[in-house]
Design a protein around this motif. Structure first.
Motif, short mmCIF file in Angstrom:
data_model
loop_
_atom_site.label_atom_id
_atom_site.label_comp_id
_atom_site.label_asym_id
_atom_site.label_seq_id
_atom_site.Cartn_x
_atom_site.Cartn_y
_atom_site.Cartn_z
N ARG A 22 0.44 4.35 -2.54
CA ARG A 22 0.21 5.72 -2.05
C ARG A 22 1.22 6.69 -2.63
O ARG A 22 0.88 7.81 -3.02
CB ARG A 22 0.27 5.74 -0.52
N VAL A 26 -5.75 9.95 -0.91
CA VAL A 26 -5.09 8.64 -1.00
C VAL A 26 -5.69 7.67 0.01
O VAL A 26 -5.88 6.48 -0.29
CB VAL A 26 -3.58 8.80 -0.80
N ALA A 27 -6.01 8.15 1.21
CA ALA A 27 -6.64 7.27 2.20
C ALA A 27 -8.01 6.81 1.73
O ALA A 27 -8.38 5.64 1.91
CB ALA A 27 -6.77 8.00 3.54
N HIS A 43 0.81 -1.21 0.00
CA HIS A 43 0.00 0.00 0.00
C HIS A 43 0.85 1.26 0.00
O HIS A 43 0.47 2.28 -0.59
CB HIS A 43 -0.95 0.00 1.20
N VAL A 84 -2.98 13.45 1.16
CA VAL A 84 -3.11 12.36 2.12
C VAL A 84 -4.55 11.90 2.25
O VAL A 84 -4.84 10.69 2.28
CB VAL A 84 -2.57 12.82 3.50
N ASP A 93 -7.26 -1.57 2.35
CA ASP A 93 -6.28 -1.15 3.35
C ASP A 93 -6.98 -0.96 4.70
O ASP A 93 -7.61 0.07 4.95
CB ASP A 93 -5.61 0.15 2.91
N GLY A 142 -7.47 4.02 -0.55
CA GLY A 142 -7.07 2.81 0.17
C GLY A 142 -8.24 2.09 0.80
O GLY A 142 -8.31 0.86 0.78
N ALA A 190 -5.91 2.35 6.66
CA ALA A 190 -6.03 3.70 6.09
C ALA A 190 -6.92 4.58 6.96
O ALA A 190 -7.99 4.15 7.41
CB ALA A 190 -6.59 3.62 4.67
N ARG A 216 0.31 9.99 -4.79
CA ARG A 216 0.70 11.32 -4.30
C ARG A 216 1.51 12.10 -5.32
O ARG A 216 1.67 13.32 -5.19
CB ARG A 216 1.50 11.19 -3.00
#
Length: 311
Positions: free
Chosen positions: A217, A231-232, A213, A228, A241, A235, A244, A221
């Protein structure tokens, strides 16, 4: 005579443990009017754009350890191959200890909650970009308008009005005035189109890096405007994820603080509180959000609504 794309492909998936498919996949629905998702009682309809093409699929769960799936369209076989990951059967909660009484209670109430893994990174990424820095209702409305305007009709016997996520080429070619009409400001439109222009590479991140992961990420990015929080959000939906956390969200830290401590947290406090649960922090966030104590009336001030169509 039906064409091959009009005939369903089917799979029956036996699960090793109880999984609540409806609850697990509820994260994928972007508002009540999402044209890519419909729920009809115990039946879930969804569309997606697989590498092999568009797909409509219908999921039913006659038993907590059994899922039946029917899929239509060029992407049907690929979608069914990924069914275990999609419904969270590959999510491994080994080592997770609820610890806090509120998390323990929510975990007991929702034993079949898992973290889904669609593998469709661009879908999750553009959805996340559309939701950046705006009220959820406005983001959902923009997602709906863009899909109804540019999405493909759903293959097979999908409910009326369902659409498939547009191709990367379509997203990249949407003119500025259409973004404006949908309620998207120029900055988010530019970011979404930057993502679409590298759509093939974006969806290839999972194939290249698998469950690394951190590597995925880093790749995301590198796209201007993707931070951030976004991207979370990818995930949580596309990567499965379970760790995340959407730091920077207007509500997450505040709401978790209100439930756990009776006062809003900031991101630094949220990170400190969640640290002992690593690598299951997303699991904890969802369980707290599902707690009866997470009542809407306890939330902090709402983010201001801005109708970009009127600007």
């Amino acid at each position: 005579m039906p064409t091959p794309d009009e005939l369903p492909q089917t799979r029956e998936l036996a699960l090793p443990t109880d999984v609540n498919v409806m609850l697990t996949l509820s994260l994928l629905r972007r508002g009540a009017g999402d044209p890519t998702t419909r729920r009809d009682g115990t039946t879930l309809w969804r569309t997606s754009r697989m590498a092999s093409g568009p797909v409509t699929y219908r999921l039913r769960q006659p038993h907590p350890r059994l899922v039946t799936a029917h899929a239509w369209g060029p992407g049907a076989a690929e979608m069914l191959d990924g069914l275990p990951a999609l419904v969270g059967a590959d999510d491994d909660p080994t080592g997770f200890e609820p610890r806090h009484p509120i998390v323990i209670d929510s975990h007991r109430r929702h034993p079949g909650l898992r973290v889904p893994r669609t593998g469709r990174v661009l879908e999750a990424l553009i959805g996340g970009v559309i939701e950046q820095r705006v009220v959820g209702l406005d983001a959902f409305a923009a997602w709906r308008r863009l899909h109804l305007r540019f999405g493909d009709p759903a293959p097979g016997p999908a409910p009326d009005g369902m659409r498939v996520f547009p191709t990367a080429e379509t997203w990249a070619s949407i003119p500025s005035w259409e973004w404006h009409r949908a309620g998207i400001d120029p900055q988010r439109a530019r970011t979404a189109q930057a993502c679409a222009r590298v759509g093939q590479q974006v969806d290839g991140l999972v194939a290249r890096h698998g469950r690394d992961h951190a590597a995925v990420r880093r790749g995301l990015r590198s796209i201007p405007g993707v931070g951030v929080w976004t991207v979370a959000e990818v995930g949580i939906r596309a990567l499965g994820d379970a760790d995340a956390v959407s730091f920077g969200d207007f509500h997450v830290a505040k709401d978790i603080g209100l439930v756990l401590a009776g006062r809003p947290f900031d991101d630094a406090e949220l990170e400190e509180v969640l640290e002992p649960w690593r690598p299951h922090r997303q699991r904890v966030v969802r369980l707290i959000a599902l707690s009866p104590l997470a009542r809407p009336e306890r939330r902090g001030p709402r983010s201001p609504r801005v109708d970009y169509r009127s600007i």
